[in-house]
Design a protein around this motif. Sequence first.
Motif, PDB file in Angstrom:
ATOM      1  N   ARG A   8       0.730  -1.121   0.022  1.00 40.05           N
ATOM      2  CA  ARG A   8      -0.163   0.048  -0.019  1.00 40.05           C
ATOM      3  C   ARG A   8       0.655   1.208   0.178  1.00 40.05           C
ATOM      4  NH1 ARG A   8       1.865   2.263   4.764  1.00 40.05           N
ATOM      5  NH2 ARG A   8       1.032   1.033   6.661  1.00 40.05           N
ATOM      6  N   THR A  12      -0.728  10.738   3.656  1.00 44.25           N
ATOM      7  CA  THR A  12      -1.714  11.919   4.359  1.00 44.25           C
ATOM      8  C   THR A  12      -1.782  13.062   3.831  1.00 44.25           C
ATOM      9  OG1 THR A  12      -0.705  10.876   6.487  1.00 44.25           O
ATOM     10  CG2 THR A  12      -1.743  12.970   6.851  1.00 44.25           C
ATOM     11  N   GLU A  44      -4.738   8.763   4.452  1.00 44.12           N
ATOM     12  CA  GLU A  44      -4.763   8.712   5.586  1.00 44.12           C
ATOM     13  C   GLU A  44      -5.249  10.199   6.178  1.00 44.12           C
ATOM     14  OE1 GLU A  44      -1.407   6.309   7.361  1.00 44.12           O
ATOM     15  OE2 GLU A  44      -2.779   4.622   6.782  1.00 44.12           O
ATOM     16  N   TYR A 195      -2.886   6.957  15.273  1.00 45.11           N
ATOM     17  CA  TYR A 195      -2.392   6.273  14.041  1.00 45.11           C
ATOM     18  C   TYR A 195      -1.932   4.985  14.193  1.00 45.11           C
ATOM     19  CZ  TYR A 195       1.598   4.782  11.281  1.00 45.11           C
ATOM     20  OH  TYR A 195       2.665   3.922  10.444  1.00 45.11           O
TER      21      TYR A 195
HETATM   22  N1  GLU Z   1       0.213   8.423   6.447  1.00 44.99           N
HETATM   23  C1  GLU Z   1       1.244   7.833   7.288  1.00 44.99           C
HETATM   24  C2  GLU Z   1       2.225   8.948   7.200  1.00 44.99           C
HETATM   25  O1  GLU Z   1       2.176   9.821   6.772  1.00 44.99           O
HETATM   26  C3  GLU Z   1       1.858   6.765   6.704  1.00 44.99           C
HETATM   27  C4  GLU Z   1       2.509   5.799   7.663  1.00 44.99           C
HETATM   28  C5  GLU Z   1       2.615   4.328   7.478  1.00 44.99           C
HETATM   29  O2  GLU Z   1       2.777   4.010   6.052  1.00 44.99           O
HETATM   30  O3  GLU Z   1       2.178   3.485   7.931  1.00 44.99           O
HETATM   31  O4  GLU Z   1       3.393   8.648   7.344  1.00 44.99           O
END
Ligand code: GLU
Length: 284
Positions: A8, A12, A44, A195
């Motif tokens: 994946r 964010t 996210e 998170y």
């Molecule tokens: N959205 C998270 C970040 O910005 C992703 C972290 C992850 O890949 O688990 O770091």
Amino acid sequence: MLMNYRGRLAPTPTGHLHLGHARTFWIAQQRAQAAHGQLVLRIEDLDQARCKPQFCQDIYEDLRWFSFDWQEGPDLSPPGDYGPYGQFQRLASYQAVWQRLCEQRVIYPSPHSRKDVARAIAAPHEGDREIIFPQTLRPTDWCVTDQPGEVNWRFHVPDGEIIEFVDHQVGLCQYRAGEDFGDFIVWRRDGFPSYELAVVADDHAMAITEVVRGEDLLLSTAKQILLYRALGWIAPSFYHCPLVRDAHGKRLAKRDNAVALRSLRAQGLTPAEIRQTWNLPPSS
Ligand code: GLU
């Protein structure tokens, strides 16, 4: 038989993608392609105060410009079988996970307000100091309930136990619970998961087999492994990439527009030129 690889990309949308994201995501894509697997795009966006729909649109555009290609994601039609692919739309599933943890009494309500509560919603990155929650502030007794209510909830870590995992890039990683990290937030008093809870819930629900992300999340992975264990879920494998750093050795930040993919694109740089600087192969 080997499980089908599912990786994946999990940006964010609080700003534009920069070189650091591009490199990590490229490695994620390469690994998915090498395994003839699927790549999922997950947005996210739990931090609604900082996430903007426009950044989301820009992220799709920047990713496509860079030749990313995902098989499931919120912008595709149909999006895929494991949606919704935006975290804000998955809140009910996080509360169901909170409920299971509560019934198992591996988490506890924690009225104490600490600085890390505020930032629990975002992935902890380099420079975010780990605050060890004092064991003396654990409640001696509390009741199982069916609503988290307006209180923070923390995971009760097994003090002294070494949590270890073999990262596909870094190798053997070991962290001691209670020393390297303490009782971490899983649910915030404002009704949102942390998170760690959200990412574990999603990676499990989306049947992700390998998580590729930056190495500043290694410590968080140890916490996530405790959640997998408590929930009786098999953890995916992990590949933590070295961070892209600026000339001063600092991790790139979203606020630094100079390294944003769209700034580089505006200057006439091509994705192939950017990848060349890291010796990354073209997409297959
Ligand atoms: N959205 C998270 C970040 O910005 C992703 C972290 C992850 O890949 O688990 O770091």
